[in-house]
Design a protein around this motif. Structure first.
Motif, PDB file in Angstrom:
ATOM      1  N   ILE A  98       7.102  10.826  13.939  1.00 52.56           N
ATOM      2  CA  ILE A  98       5.663  10.820  13.645  1.00 52.56           C
ATOM      3  C   ILE A  98       4.957  11.916  14.444  1.00 52.56           C
ATOM      4  CG2 ILE A  98       3.528   9.489  13.927  1.00 52.56           C
ATOM      5  CD1 ILE A  98       5.270   6.964  13.381  1.00 52.56           C
ATOM      6  N   ALA A  99       5.322  12.035  15.725  1.00 56.53           N
ATOM      7  CA  ALA A  99       4.698  13.042  16.588  1.00 56.53           C
ATOM      8  C   ALA A  99       4.967  14.452  16.087  1.00 56.53           C
ATOM      9  CB  ALA A  99       5.212  12.880  18.022  1.00 56.53           C
ATOM     10  N   SER A 100       6.204  14.713  15.673  1.00 58.98           N
ATOM     11  CA  SER A 100       6.539  16.061  15.200  1.00 58.98           C
ATOM     12  C   SER A 100       5.791  16.410  13.922  1.00 58.98           C
ATOM     13  CB  SER A 100       8.053  16.176  14.981  1.00 58.98           C
ATOM     14  OG  SER A 100       8.475  15.332  13.928  1.00 58.98           O
ATOM     15  N   LEU A 101       5.526  15.412  13.080  1.00 56.49           N
ATOM     16  CA  LEU A 101       4.791  15.664  11.835  1.00 56.49           C
ATOM     17  C   LEU A 101       3.308  15.919  12.094  1.00 56.49           C
ATOM     18  CD1 LEU A 101       6.400  12.948   9.521  1.00 56.49           C
ATOM     19  CD2 LEU A 101       6.704  15.434   9.367  1.00 56.49           C
ATOM     20  N   ILE A 102       2.761  15.286  13.124  1.00 54.90           N
ATOM     21  CA  ILE A 102       1.339  15.459  13.436  1.00 54.90           C
ATOM     22  C   ILE A 102       1.094  16.752  14.210  1.00 54.90           C
ATOM     23  CG2 ILE A 102      -0.620  14.510  14.720  1.00 54.90           C
ATOM     24  CD1 ILE A 102       0.405  11.729  14.056  1.00 54.90           C
ATOM     25  N   ARG A 158       0.814  -1.223   0.000  1.00 54.66           N
ATOM     26  CA  ARG A 158       0.000   0.000   0.000  1.00 54.66           C
ATOM     27  C   ARG A 158       0.843   1.267   0.000  1.00 54.66           C
ATOM     28  NH1 ARG A 158      -5.381   0.160  -0.544  1.00 54.66           N
ATOM     29  NH2 ARG A 158      -5.713   1.467   1.284  1.00 54.66           N
ATOM     30  N   TRP A 159       2.153   1.119  -0.097  1.00 56.76           N
ATOM     31  CA  TRP A 159       3.097   2.224   0.078  1.00 56.76           C
ATOM     32  C   TRP A 159       2.760   3.441  -0.784  1.00 56.76           C
ATOM     33  CZ3 TRP A 159       7.015   3.559   3.258  1.00 56.76           C
ATOM     34  CH2 TRP A 159       7.916   4.537   2.824  1.00 56.76           C
ATOM     35  N   ARG A 160       2.431   3.230  -2.036  1.00 55.46           N
ATOM     36  CA  ARG A 160       2.188   4.348  -2.952  1.00 55.46           C
ATOM     37  C   ARG A 160       0.978   5.182  -2.551  1.00 55.46           C
ATOM     38  NH1 ARG A 160       3.255   1.927  -9.091  1.00 55.46           N
ATOM     39  NH2 ARG A 160       5.474   1.399  -8.771  1.00 55.46           N
ATOM     40  N   ASN A 161       0.082   4.618  -1.782  1.00 56.45           N
ATOM     41  CA  ASN A 161      -1.128   5.334  -1.379  1.00 56.45           C
ATOM     42  C   ASN A 161      -0.946   6.129  -0.088  1.00 56.45           C
ATOM     43  OD1 ASN A 161      -2.697   4.188  -3.518  1.00 56.45           O
ATOM     44  ND2 ASN A 161      -2.848   2.301  -2.342  1.00 56.45           N
ATOM     45  N   PHE A 162       0.207   5.987   0.561  1.00 61.19           N
ATOM     46  CA  PHE A 162       0.404   6.595   1.873  1.00 61.19           C
ATOM     47  C   PHE A 162       0.965   8.004   1.772  1.00 61.19           C
ATOM     48  CE2 PHE A 162       1.263   2.186   3.967  1.00 61.19           C
ATOM     49  CZ  PHE A 162      -0.088   1.907   3.888  1.00 61.19           C
ATOM     50  N   ASP A 163       0.572   8.860   2.737  1.00 59.12           N
ATOM     51  CA  ASP A 163       1.240  10.142   2.890  1.00 59.12           C
ATOM     52  C   ASP A 163       2.497   9.915   3.733  1.00 59.12           C
ATOM     53  OD1 ASP A 163       0.371   9.832   5.496  1.00 59.12           O
ATOM     54  OD2 ASP A 163      -1.066  11.462   5.438  1.00 59.12           O
ATOM     55  N   LEU A 164       3.225  10.984   4.058  1.00 61.08           N
ATOM     56  CA  LEU A 164       4.513  10.850   4.744  1.00 61.08           C
ATOM     57  C   LEU A 164       4.362  10.193   6.113  1.00 61.08           C
ATOM     58  CD1 LEU A 164       7.536  11.367   4.872  1.00 61.08           C
ATOM     59  CD2 LEU A 164       7.035  13.692   5.709  1.00 61.08           C
ATOM     60  N   ILE A 165       3.308  10.551   6.846  1.00 64.56           N
ATOM     61  CA  ILE A 165       3.122  10.002   8.188  1.00 64.56           C
ATOM     62  C   ILE A 165       2.904   8.495   8.130  1.00 64.56           C
ATOM     63  CG2 ILE A 165       1.644  10.001  10.240  1.00 64.56           C
ATOM     64  CD1 ILE A 165       1.101  12.960   9.685  1.00 64.56           C
ATOM     65  N   LEU A 166       2.049   8.046   7.218  1.00 63.12           N
ATOM     66  CA  LEU A 166       1.788   6.617   7.095  1.00 63.12           C
ATOM     67  C   LEU A 166       3.020   5.875   6.577  1.00 63.12           C
ATOM     68  CD1 LEU A 166      -1.868   6.417   5.724  1.00 63.12           C
ATOM     69  CD2 LEU A 166      -1.052   6.126   8.068  1.00 63.12           C
ATOM     70  N   LYS A 167       3.831   6.526   5.769  1.00 63.48           N
ATOM     71  CA  LYS A 167       5.059   5.886   5.293  1.00 63.48           C
ATOM     72  C   LYS A 167       6.032   5.657   6.453  1.00 63.48           C
ATOM     73  CE  LYS A 167       4.941   7.299   0.436  1.00 63.48           C
ATOM     74  NZ  LYS A 167       5.545   8.117  -0.642  1.00 63.48           N
ATOM     75  N   ILE A 168       6.113   6.623   7.354  1.00 66.66           N
ATOM     76  CA  ILE A 168       6.993   6.438   8.515  1.00 66.66           C
ATOM     77  C   ILE A 168       6.436   5.351   9.424  1.00 66.66           C
ATOM     78  CG2 ILE A 168       7.972   7.557  10.563  1.00 66.66           C
ATOM     79  CD1 ILE A 168       7.974  10.150   8.964  1.00 66.66           C
ATOM     80  N   PHE A 169       5.106   5.292   9.548  1.00 61.85           N
ATOM     81  CA  PHE A 169       4.497   4.183  10.296  1.00 61.85           C
ATOM     82  C   PHE A 169       4.858   2.848   9.649  1.00 61.85           C
ATOM     83  CE2 PHE A 169       1.461   6.451  13.078  1.00 61.85           C
ATOM     84  CZ  PHE A 169       1.511   5.589  14.162  1.00 61.85           C
ATOM     85  N   ALA A 170       4.850   2.817   8.310  1.00 60.23           N
ATOM     86  CA  ALA A 170       5.212   1.592   7.597  1.00 60.23           C
ATOM     87  C   ALA A 170       6.657   1.202   7.897  1.00 60.23           C
ATOM     88  CB  ALA A 170       5.006   1.777   6.098  1.00 60.23           C
ATOM     89  N   VAL A 171       7.552   2.192   7.915  1.00 60.40           N
ATOM     90  CA  VAL A 171       8.953   1.919   8.264  1.00 60.40           C
ATOM     91  C   VAL A 171       9.036   1.361   9.683  1.00 60.40           C
ATOM     92  CG1 VAL A 171      11.210   2.980   8.681  1.00 60.40           C
ATOM     93  CG2 VAL A 171       9.868   3.658   6.669  1.00 60.40           C
ATOM     94  N   HIS A 172       8.241   1.918  10.581  1.00 57.62           N
ATOM     95  CA  HIS A 172       8.185   1.421  11.965  1.00 57.62           C
ATOM     96  C   HIS A 172       7.735  -0.038  11.989  1.00 57.62           C
ATOM     97  CE1 HIS A 172       6.664   0.895  16.075  1.00 57.62           C
ATOM     98  NE2 HIS A 172       7.478   1.882  16.423  1.00 57.62           N
TER      99      HIS A 172
END
Length: 221
Positions: free
Chosen positions: A82-86, A29-43
């Protein structure tokens, strides 16, 4: 009795392997994610690689101690990003950066100088879990307020909830392990192999659900 433990150990091993499931889903689903969700994916990838890697090292008779320290350091770093981006607040960013950087330095020092046979310093992991829980609860509150009545349909809510659950469990384990082990090593072993697979599988299911939701950018209605 030992045969019984072998069965529950295999169940635990299977639960560790399930960490790859949300990692694979997030990759697809990577291509559908914004930056925050991409960092969650890396996590999520981090959790899968380190968990499975530590299990592999264990069965190879190798020390998996570095995995625990790397996991804790990456966990606090990624959650802070993630927190700093939100939150998008300079003061909040500086605070989380200083706390996470200081904690990582302490973890590095402890890894290099701890001469005990413990896999990791449980006091430090407890502090890390408390930090992640507090920050994640703040983010949950903020995301809920911004997303209004549709908040439970947002991926971010589910992903943050998985973080809270996993870190609450980690805090419980690190807080009680010495007490339980002092009473009985067998009791601790039994409780660990019975409870941890349930938490691991539960959080992986929540992560999968969160990643499979239709992607919406943070703050969108």
């Amino acid at each position: 009795m030992e045969e019984y433990y072998k069965v529950i150990e295999h169940i635990y091993d299977f639960s560790v392997v399930t960490t790859s499931f949300p990692a694979i889903i997030s990759l697809l689903r990577w291509r559908n994610f914004d930056l925050i969700l991409k960092i969650f994916a890396v996590h999520t990838w981090k959790g899968a690689v380190i968990s499975i890697g530590a299990l592999f090292f264990y069965y190879q008779g190798l020390s998996n101690r570095p995995f625990y320290y790397i996991d804790t350091c990456l966990d606090i770093a990624l959650v802070s990003i993630i927190a700093s981006l939100i939150v998008r607040s300079r003061s909040f960013y500086i605070t989380t950066f200083v706390l996470s950087a200081g904690f990582i330095l302490i973890m590095c020092y402890d890894y290099l100088h701890d001469k005990t046979d413990k896999l990791i310093n449980t006091q430090l992991t407890s502090l890390e879990s408390i930090y992640v829980i507090v920050v994640t609860l703040i983010l949950l509150r903020l995301v809920s307020l911004r997303n209004g009545t549709e908040r439970y349909k947002k991926s971010l809510i589910w992903l943050l909830s998985a973080l809270v659950i996993s870190n609450l469990f980690s805090l419980l384990v690190s807080s009680l392990n010495e007490v339980v082990q002092a009473h009985s090593n067998e009791l601790f072993r039994f409780l660990w192999y019975v409870s941890s697979p349930l938490i691991i599988i539960l959080t992986n299911f929540i992560l999968i659900f969160g990643y499979l939701l239709p992607p919406k950018r943070f703050g969108a209605s």
